[in-house]
Write an enzyme that holds these catalytic residues in place. Structure first.
Site, mmCIF file in Angstrom:
data_model
loop_
_atom_site.group_PDB
_atom_site.id
_atom_site.type_symbol
_atom_site.label_atom_id
_atom_site.label_comp_id
_atom_site.label_asym_id
_atom_site.label_seq_id
_atom_site.Cartn_x
_atom_site.Cartn_y
_atom_site.Cartn_z
ATOM 1 N N ASP A 155 -4.648 7.352 -1.069
ATOM 2 C CA ASP A 155 -3.799 6.693 -2.052
ATOM 3 C C ASP A 155 -4.470 6.800 -3.421
ATOM 4 O O ASP A 155 -5.663 6.543 -3.538
ATOM 5 C CB ASP A 155 -3.686 5.205 -1.682
ATOM 6 C CG ASP A 155 -2.275 4.689 -1.774
ATOM 7 O OD1 ASP A 155 -1.654 4.899 -2.833
ATOM 8 O OD2 ASP A 155 -1.804 4.063 -0.807
ATOM 9 N N ASP A 191 0.519 6.395 -6.154
ATOM 10 C CA ASP A 191 1.116 5.066 -6.091
ATOM 11 C C ASP A 191 1.900 4.738 -7.366
ATOM 12 O O ASP A 191 1.379 4.889 -8.479
ATOM 13 C CB ASP A 191 -0.015 4.044 -5.914
ATOM 14 C CG ASP A 191 0.498 2.622 -5.819
ATOM 15 O OD1 ASP A 191 1.150 2.318 -4.810
ATOM 16 O OD2 ASP A 191 0.267 1.834 -6.750
ATOM 17 N N GLU A 206 5.117 8.167 -4.873
ATOM 18 C CA GLU A 206 5.883 7.015 -4.443
ATOM 19 C C GLU A 206 6.991 6.834 -5.473
ATOM 20 O O GLU A 206 6.717 6.603 -6.649
ATOM 21 C CB GLU A 206 5.009 5.765 -4.396
ATOM 22 C CG GLU A 206 5.776 4.598 -3.798
ATOM 23 C CD GLU A 206 5.194 3.229 -4.126
ATOM 24 O OE1 GLU A 206 5.528 2.298 -3.415
ATOM 25 O OE2 GLU A 206 4.450 3.096 -5.109
ATOM 26 N N HIS A 265 3.699 -0.452 4.522
ATOM 27 C CA HIS A 265 3.017 -1.728 4.275
ATOM 28 C C HIS A 265 3.779 -2.568 3.250
ATOM 29 O O HIS A 265 3.388 -3.698 2.983
ATOM 30 C CB HIS A 265 1.608 -1.446 3.755
ATOM 31 C CG HIS A 265 1.637 -0.785 2.415
ATOM 32 N ND1 HIS A 265 2.171 0.477 2.218
ATOM 33 C CD2 HIS A 265 1.247 -1.216 1.196
ATOM 34 C CE1 HIS A 265 2.102 0.772 0.939
ATOM 35 N NE2 HIS A 265 1.543 -0.224 0.294
ATOM 36 N N ASP A 266 4.827 -2.004 2.646
ATOM 37 C CA ASP A 266 5.593 -2.719 1.615
ATOM 38 C C ASP A 266 6.900 -3.305 2.131
ATOM 39 O O ASP A 266 7.681 -3.852 1.339
ATOM 40 C CB ASP A 266 5.908 -1.784 0.442
ATOM 41 C CG ASP A 266 4.683 -1.522 -0.413
ATOM 42 O OD1 ASP A 266 3.786 -2.380 -0.453
ATOM 43 O OD2 ASP A 266 4.621 -0.451 -1.036
HETATM 44 C C1 GLC Z 1 2.986 0.356 -4.565
HETATM 45 C C2 GLC Z 1 2.236 -0.007 -3.299
HETATM 46 C C3 GLC Z 1 2.253 -1.497 -3.157
HETATM 47 C C4 GLC Z 1 1.547 -2.094 -4.343
HETATM 48 C C5 GLC Z 1 2.156 -1.609 -5.645
HETATM 49 C C6 GLC Z 1 1.243 -1.880 -6.788
HETATM 50 O O1 GLC Z 1 4.316 0.021 -4.518
HETATM 51 O O2 GLC Z 1 2.795 0.657 -2.204
HETATM 52 O O3 GLC Z 1 1.664 -1.939 -1.965
HETATM 53 O O4 GLC Z 1 1.600 -3.484 -4.277
HETATM 54 O O5 GLC Z 1 2.355 -0.216 -5.663
HETATM 55 O O6 GLC Z 1 0.117 -1.041 -6.711
#
Ligand code: GLC
Length: 576
Positions: A124, A226, A280, A346-347
């Protein structure tokens, strides 16, 4: 004579044409298209030292298990030094390992052991923002003339209040935070401890490329960028229309010179290594997404589009919507570009609880059905750890049980703004990210075998029945079924590259589609309902071979239809 020669030449030409069809970008073989990515949330996977937090040594100890799943790539959520406001998504040192997770020596050992087993590693890369405890920010806030000042977005208070920016994690939903040291506000799209980095600053970009070189030179195999669609900003900070936060991606995504930065990153880093890259977020339109991932753009390899994963709310979703979303994204990327396939991470809350049915007697079948969907669509599947066991939502009832900054700060917001706190908690029981972050269920021992200490977040009490050890011993488990699916995908390029076509589009119970590749055609039919359901087909299936079936009952094949039991999932190879 001449005519016959011409006819033969034509036939030969047609033959070669059929054997070697013109290559289209989406069909060009690449390892990252053939990858089956297994996402590990390190904090919750396996604890080796009894501190209640998963760690790298824990992952090393379970590499044989991961390998046995038939996946070939691991994506690790952030493992860098962090004060853990957002569980590692607030990085305070990008080239060191978080103490909770171990040391750099552990990391080197993990990477080596993975490569020896033929597993690739995607890391990541969290560079839309850093932690406020990062040296850069500590310096930046000291004075307006500090050399690091311009690594972040600052708004001088003498200019008045900055134009409203919505923050996803802030207790007031306000993305500007006042800092008295320099009488200025700084910008944070996520929590106040996650200040946004200023990509418009070339020096900052160079720092990020150096970080990427550091990890690429260690031999990692890819980067997951990310929140990267938000990285570039319009630094004139124009005012946005009222209510814009309902579709903030439209305002935050793909701004400024984002594509320019990605092309620079490609030129400076990505092109120099055999690494894959995935963003992402994919912007707001197909065009945005294509601009990120089309090979001739020289930016990234693929992106996560959120439309499918965003469909399910705490009230559920409509299957026809899910079908349409997957079908339309597939057709927009059939020739050019490449996408990730995912419905959990995980989100979000757990896969079987959001998109399936985690109540008995349907949990097992519907969990297998969802795995079937994810492993048989076109695109690279990203599969979240624990879903192979059918792990479900824990559904906390008290705010004290939560650990997630988003859920906790959202609660504070509701409380301070006269919201309905109970309604908020009821909704979060279904949707909170912590549902997916409870410890991995290894066995029926204390704490599900995750730790000998006190777990950092509660273990789902259903672990006594739902755990890896129990599933190894049960030939009909979701775990064994997942292994069959990965084997099928690994052995059949049809499931990676084959053409996707939705069938019986309006059927609101059954999600059915074909995949076709080099003259072979498969039908995947998934009954997403508690009722026995029929699916109409535009072709005959009577002599098909059943390649996979998640239930002991055979699917009932009519000539032009298929009849499925509740949550039945079947993969059929059609006669040629
Ligand atoms: C992304 C991650 C998430 C995080 C956010 C801020 O969406 O997947 O878990 O809280 O970014 O970094």
């Amino acid at each position: 004579m001449k005519k016959i020669a011409l006819a033969i030449a034509l036939l030969l030409h047609m033959h070669t044409f059929a054997q070697n069809p013109p290559t289209i970008e989406a069909e060009q073989p690449k390892w990252w298209k053939e990858a089956i990515v297994y996402q590990i949330y390190p904090r919750s996977f396996k604890d080796s030292d009894g501190d209640g937090i998963g760690d790298l040594k824990g992952i090393i100890s379970e590499l044989d298990y991961i390998k046995s799943l038939g996946v070939n790539t691991i994506w690790l959520n952030p493992i860098y030094t962090s004060p853990n406001d957002d569980n590692g998504y607030d990085v305070s040192d990008y080239t060191n390992i978080m103490k909770d997770f171990g040391t750099m020596a552990d990391f080197d050992m993990l990477l080596k052991a993975m490569h020896q087993k033929g597993l690739k590693l995607v890391m990541d890369l969290v560079v839309n923002h850093s932690s406020d405890e990062h040296k850069w920010f500590q310096e930046s806030k000291k004075s307006r003339t500090n050399p690091y000042r311009d690594y972040y977005h600052w708004w001088p208070a003498e200019n008045g209040k900055p134009p409203y920016r919505y923050s996803l994690f802030d207790i007031n939903h306000d993305a500007w935070k006042y800092d008295s040291t320099t009488n200025s506000y700084y910008l944070h799209y996520f929590s106040a401890k996650q200040p946004d980095l200023k990509w418009e600053n070339k020096q900052l970009r160079q720092e990020v490329y150096n970080i990427m070189h550091f990890w690429a030179q260690k031999g990692i195999d890819g980067f997951r960028l990310d929140a990267f669609q938000f990285a570039a900003k319009d630094t004139t900070y124009p005012a946005f229309p009222k209510g814009y936060e309902k579709n903030f991606v439209q305002y935050y995504g793909m701004q400024g010179n984002l594509h320019g930065y990605l092309q620079e990153m490609y030129y400076e880093v990505l092109s120099k290594y055999n690494v894959m890259s995935v963003a992402e977020g994919a912007g707001n339109t197909f065009e945005d997404a294509h601009n990120l991932v089309d090979a001739d753009r020289k930016e990234l390899n693929m992106a996560y589009a959120f439309e499918a994963v965003d469909l399910a709310t705490h009230k559920g979703y409509r299957l026809t919507d899910l079908k349409n979303v997957f079908a339309k994204w597939d057709s927009a990327f059939a020739e050019k570009g490449w996408l990730s396939i995912f419905l959990a991470s995980h989100d979000c809350a757990r896969l079987v609880s959001r998109y399936g049915n985690d109540k008995e007697p349907f949990r097992k079948a519907s969990s297998k059905l969802l795995s079937t969907l994810l492993l048989t669509l076109r695109g690279t599947p990203y599969y979240y750890n624990g879903d192979e066991l059918g792990m479900k939502n824990i559904r906390f009832s008290s705010i004290d049980s939560y650990r997630d900054v988003q859920t906790i700060n959202g609660f504070v917001y509701e409380k301070n703004n006269g919201g309905n706190v109970q309604a908020y908690l009821d909704q979060k029981a279904e949707t909170s990210r912590d549902n997916a972050r409870t410890p991995f269920q290894w066995n029926a021992n204390a704490n599900a075998g995750f730790t000998t200490g006190t777990p950092w977040i509660a273990v789902n009490p259903d672990y006594k029945q739902w755990n890896r050890a129990a599933q190894e011993a049960d030939a009909t488990s979701t775990l064994h079924y997942f292994r069959k699916l990965t084997a099928l995908r690994q052995q059949n390029p049809l499931l990676v590259y084959g053409k996707f076509t939705l069938v019986d589009k309006s059927n609101s119970n059954v999600f059915a589609y074909t995949r076709e590749w080099k003259g072979e055609k498969w039908l995947i039919a998934l009954n997403f309902s508690e009722q026995v359901s029929n699916c109409l087909l535009p072709f005959a299936v009577t002599n098909s071979q059943v390649l996979l079936n998640n239930l002991p009952t055979e699917p009932r094949l009519g000539t032009h239809s298929i009849n499925l039991d509740a949550y039945q999932a079947v993969i059929l190879k059609l006669p040629r």
